[in-house]
Structures are given as structure tokens and as C-alpha cells.
Design a protein around this motif. Sequence first.
Motif, PDB file in Angstrom:
ATOM      1  N   GLY A  79     -41.255 -75.589 -99.065  1.00 55.34           N
ATOM      2  CA  GLY A  79     -42.272 -74.476 -99.225  1.00 55.34           C
ATOM      3  C   GLY A  79     -43.837 -76.160 -98.357  1.00 55.34           C
ATOM      4  N   ARG A 122     -49.083 -69.535 -96.270  1.00 50.38           N
ATOM      5  CA  ARG A 122     -48.310 -69.568 -96.985  1.00 50.38           C
ATOM      6  C   ARG A 122     -46.721 -68.973 -96.850  1.00 50.38           C
ATOM      7  NH1 ARG A 122     -48.626 -69.597-102.770  1.00 50.38           N
ATOM      8  NH2 ARG A 122     -49.390 -71.466-102.566  1.00 50.38           N
ATOM      9  N   ASP A 153     -46.996 -77.394 -98.253  1.00 54.04           N
ATOM     10  CA  ASP A 153     -47.788 -76.476 -99.665  1.00 54.04           C
ATOM     11  C   ASP A 153     -48.488 -76.795-100.827  1.00 54.04           C
ATOM     12  OD1 ASP A 153     -48.709 -74.048-101.705  1.00 54.04           O
ATOM     13  OD2 ASP A 153     -46.597 -73.158-100.385  1.00 54.04           O
ATOM     14  N   PHE A 200     -42.992 -67.992 -96.672  1.00 52.54           N
ATOM     15  CA  PHE A 200     -42.615 -68.017 -97.899  1.00 52.54           C
ATOM     16  C   PHE A 200     -41.194 -68.137 -97.686  1.00 52.54           C
ATOM     17  CE2 PHE A 200     -45.463 -64.529 -98.318  1.00 52.54           C
ATOM     18  CZ  PHE A 200     -46.291 -64.692 -99.981  1.00 52.54           C
ATOM     19  N   LYS A 216     -39.780 -77.533-103.599  1.00 50.61           N
ATOM     20  CA  LYS A 216     -38.727 -75.950-102.823  1.00 50.61           C
ATOM     21  C   LYS A 216     -38.876 -76.334-100.783  1.00 50.61           C
ATOM     22  CE  LYS A 216     -38.692 -73.671-106.980  1.00 50.61           C
ATOM     23  NZ  LYS A 216     -38.683 -72.359-107.678  1.00 50.61           N
ATOM     24  N   ASP A 218     -49.284 -76.132-103.698  1.00 47.95           N
ATOM     25  CA  ASP A 218     -48.504 -76.186-104.754  1.00 47.95           C
ATOM     26  C   ASP A 218     -47.505 -76.622-104.984  1.00 47.95           C
ATOM     27  OD1 ASP A 218     -45.982 -74.237-106.625  1.00 47.95           O
ATOM     28  OD2 ASP A 218     -48.176 -73.352-106.931  1.00 47.95           O
ATOM     29  N   ASP A 269     -44.902 -77.486-107.179  1.00 56.49           N
ATOM     30  CA  ASP A 269     -43.140 -76.211-107.154  1.00 56.49           C
ATOM     31  C   ASP A 269     -43.206 -75.320-105.420  1.00 56.49           C
ATOM     32  OD1 ASP A 269     -43.042 -76.708-109.288  1.00 56.49           O
ATOM     33  OD2 ASP A 269     -44.093 -74.491-110.249  1.00 56.49           O
ATOM     34  N   HIS A 270     -43.503 -75.094-105.280  1.00 50.37           N
ATOM     35  CA  HIS A 270     -43.395 -74.542-103.869  1.00 50.37           C
ATOM     36  C   HIS A 270     -43.375 -75.700-102.824  1.00 50.37           C
ATOM     37  CE1 HIS A 270     -45.062 -70.726-104.989  1.00 50.37           C
ATOM     38  NE2 HIS A 270     -44.722 -70.102-103.859  1.00 50.37           N
TER      39      HIS A 270
END
Length: 466
Positions: free
Chosen positions: A75, A33, A65, A35, A73, A67, A69-70
Motif C-alpha cells: 500500500g 491513501r 502507507d 487503495f 501489502k 498503516d 498492514d497496508h
Amino acid sequence: MSTNDMFAAPVNRAMSVLDREFFHKTIPTSAARIFNPKNISRCRKDLTASKDTLPNNRVDPIRPDPDTDHAQKGGKCLVLRPEVVHNDRTTWSPKLRDLEQDGTLGVIPFQLHLDYDFFTYSEITSAIIPPPENKHDDEIPQGFALAGHVAHLNLRERYWPYKYLIATVLADKNPMVRTVINKLDNVGTENAFRTFQYEVLHGPDDMNVELREQGCTFKFDFAKVYWNTRLHTEHERLCNMFKEGEAICDVMAGVGPFAVPAGKKKCFVWANDLNPESYNSLVDNIKINKVGDFVHSYNTDGAAFIRQSAIDLLQSDHSVDIFPKTKSSRSVPAAQRPGPDRTLNQPRIFSHYVMNLPASAITFLPSFIGLYSNVPGMPADEIKKLLAPHTEQKLPMIHVHCFSTKSDDNVAETKEICEEISRQLQCTITPETPDLYIHDVRDVAPKKRMFCASFRLPEEVAFRQI
């Protein structure tokens, strides 16, 4: 899980109708991942160098990503090779540990999803067709001939139970393919025109194809004429020998794979085929490619054409004006349009004869005996004055295709072909004969190969009294 196991297609030897959903596969692995999205490129470069990333160029290692939420954004993560375990640092490379330790990335579990679109034709067919019982048996068929949108298979009996599966997968994996057919007899043995019986395995029974070769467009009904895409290098090889302004005699022209490109090169081509369907397609292809000034078509017996075309060429007058390439404008008066750069005059003697009928073309060679000995109104001495050393014109090169056996060095085949040419011409032709070249064209069967014998027509043959 090893990398090979990870990307292996699911196996189902009992599949009788293609089930694409069966090939969905989810693989548990790990991912890095990232960041900060700005570090994606650097991390990919570093982890590729350290051999941490997924070693498969069919899978994009950069993924959203997992996830939500990630991902929302922006990610991203990098999928890692299966040997890297997210919660076992001993499986990580020093570079991966360093990037994780400095806070650039984190190592997380990841579910990699593969589906039918990922796997290749070879991988799918190998997963649903049982392997041969004997290692010396045929491998699963991989190759096919393509004519326009039609893929042409020649399946051996072992694969007949799987023919519809094979055809469907082949069409799925080759977007240009709409129709897949299987040949049911031998070309050249069942039909004098080299057409064949076939069955449709996939798609519409539409054999009207269009294709491009050597910058030319060809249209024809594949069910009614002969065409072999695997001969494209042979078509190009011979056409590269032809020079602008030369006269070419294509005795078994088919739909024009030699004649039309030669016409594009501004060669004067006399093209013949006995098959009325091939002749009709040849006429159309001459028009499509706008080579009518240079290519003339005929529909007659090849042996008769060899003799008659030589006589007719001696007695014909034809020339073509070559104009400079300019942007045409209807508003420019004819009187102001540029004149021709040059004029090409059709020669009196053919420079090349092409005889692409490998099953029997060599038996047409007796037609060259006495080719110029009994021309009405032209004594042999007058014809000889058209040839070197009086001019730059030489007696024609004969390019005759034929079949022979197959060996590692082709020495025996070359000798055998020369002996047959000698027998047909009643004139000695040996491997040492000047201007002789035996070209190895391609494999046709395990013990059968196609050759092209090129040699200059001997004067003693061309002017022999008969």
C-alpha cells in the motif's frame, strides 16, 4: 501550517557544536491513501494538476502507507500539501473529492518526518547563525572555491565565531569535499608566488589535490602553488583562441591550466613559472596528460623568459609526427604500423603570449620593447620575412591580465588599462586600436575587477632599437 513554515529548518542561534539530531522534525499533514497500487501514477498526475500534492521537489510525495498492514501489502499514499486537512472536506479540491467519492482513495492523517539530510547548507547555516544586524551587511557566506577535495573559504570577521559550524555543514552537504580551509591573508600581497596562509576548519590537512579541467588532469599541492577554480572559464576562453600548430608562450604558467590544454590541442607551448613548486607540478602535469611532445617547461624570471624564449624559438627546430588513431598492438611488426598522417613543425614566432599574473603582469610589458631588434645572427629584416605579408604568421597577440576598478560599462577601466599599456610599451594603445580587446574576467572585490587585455604586439615596439 503554511508550506514555507512546514519546510523551515528548526532554529537554534546558540548552537556552538553542530547537533544534527536537532534538525529532526515531524510535521502533521494529510495523505491520500491509494487503495489500488495500479492507480498511483494516475492519482499523482491528477492531484499534481489540482495542486493537492506536496509542492516540494526535495520530498518524494509517494510514501509507504503509515498503516503497517497496508504497507506490507504494498500500500502507498501520496503526501498532500499542508493546507489540505484530512477531516475537513472544504480544504479539498474538487478532484480530490471526486477521487475519494468514487473509492479510488481515502484521505488520512500523515506524519511527515524530515531530518538533517533534508535541509540545505543555506537552510542549516541560516538557522544557527544570527542574521546581520544591518541589512546592508554581508549575507551568510554561500559560495566557496573548490580545488579537488579542498573547499576554500574566505570568511569575513563577522563569521569567525561560526567558522567550524560553517565548515562542517559545508562538508556534510558537498560529498566531494573532505577538507575545508579558510584563507588568512591576501593572495598576491603576502607572497610573490600567490600562495596564502590558511587554517583547516574541517577534515585532514591534506592539500595534495587532483582535479579535471578542459579534459585534462591536474595534480598539485594547493598550499604551495596558485590555483583558482573560478578562472576555469577564462582558461577555456583563451585556449579556444589557440590553433593547432601555433606556438604559445605562457609566461606565468602556474601548474599548467593554459599550457596543458593547449598542448592537448597540439600547440607548441613554452611554459614558465618562477615558483619551483609550480614548476615541479607543471612538469608532472605535462607527463600525466602526455603532452611532452608539445609542452616544454621552464623555471625562470618572467621578464627574462619573454626575451630569451623569443630568441630561442627563432633558432630552434622541432617537429612532431601525428599518427592516425588506431588500436595499438604489440604483435604488429613496426614495419607494418601506419606512418604519420602529417608532421607539425614548430613555428619561429609565437602566436600568443599569456601573462596571467594580474597584480603585476602589466609591468612585464617593457620586455617586449625591441624583442626582435637584437637577435644574435638574425637581422631584423630577416625576421620580418617570417611575418605577413611574406607568410601567414603575424606578430604575437599579448594577453595580459590585470586589475582595475569596477563600473557598469567598463569604459573608464578600458581607457585606464590602455593608458597603462601605452606607458609600459612607450607606444600609444587606445580603445580603437585594431586587434585590441579588453575582456571583463570576474569580480575580485566590491570595487575591484580582473580584466584581460588582448592586443597585437606593435611592429614599432617589437623592432625598436634599444
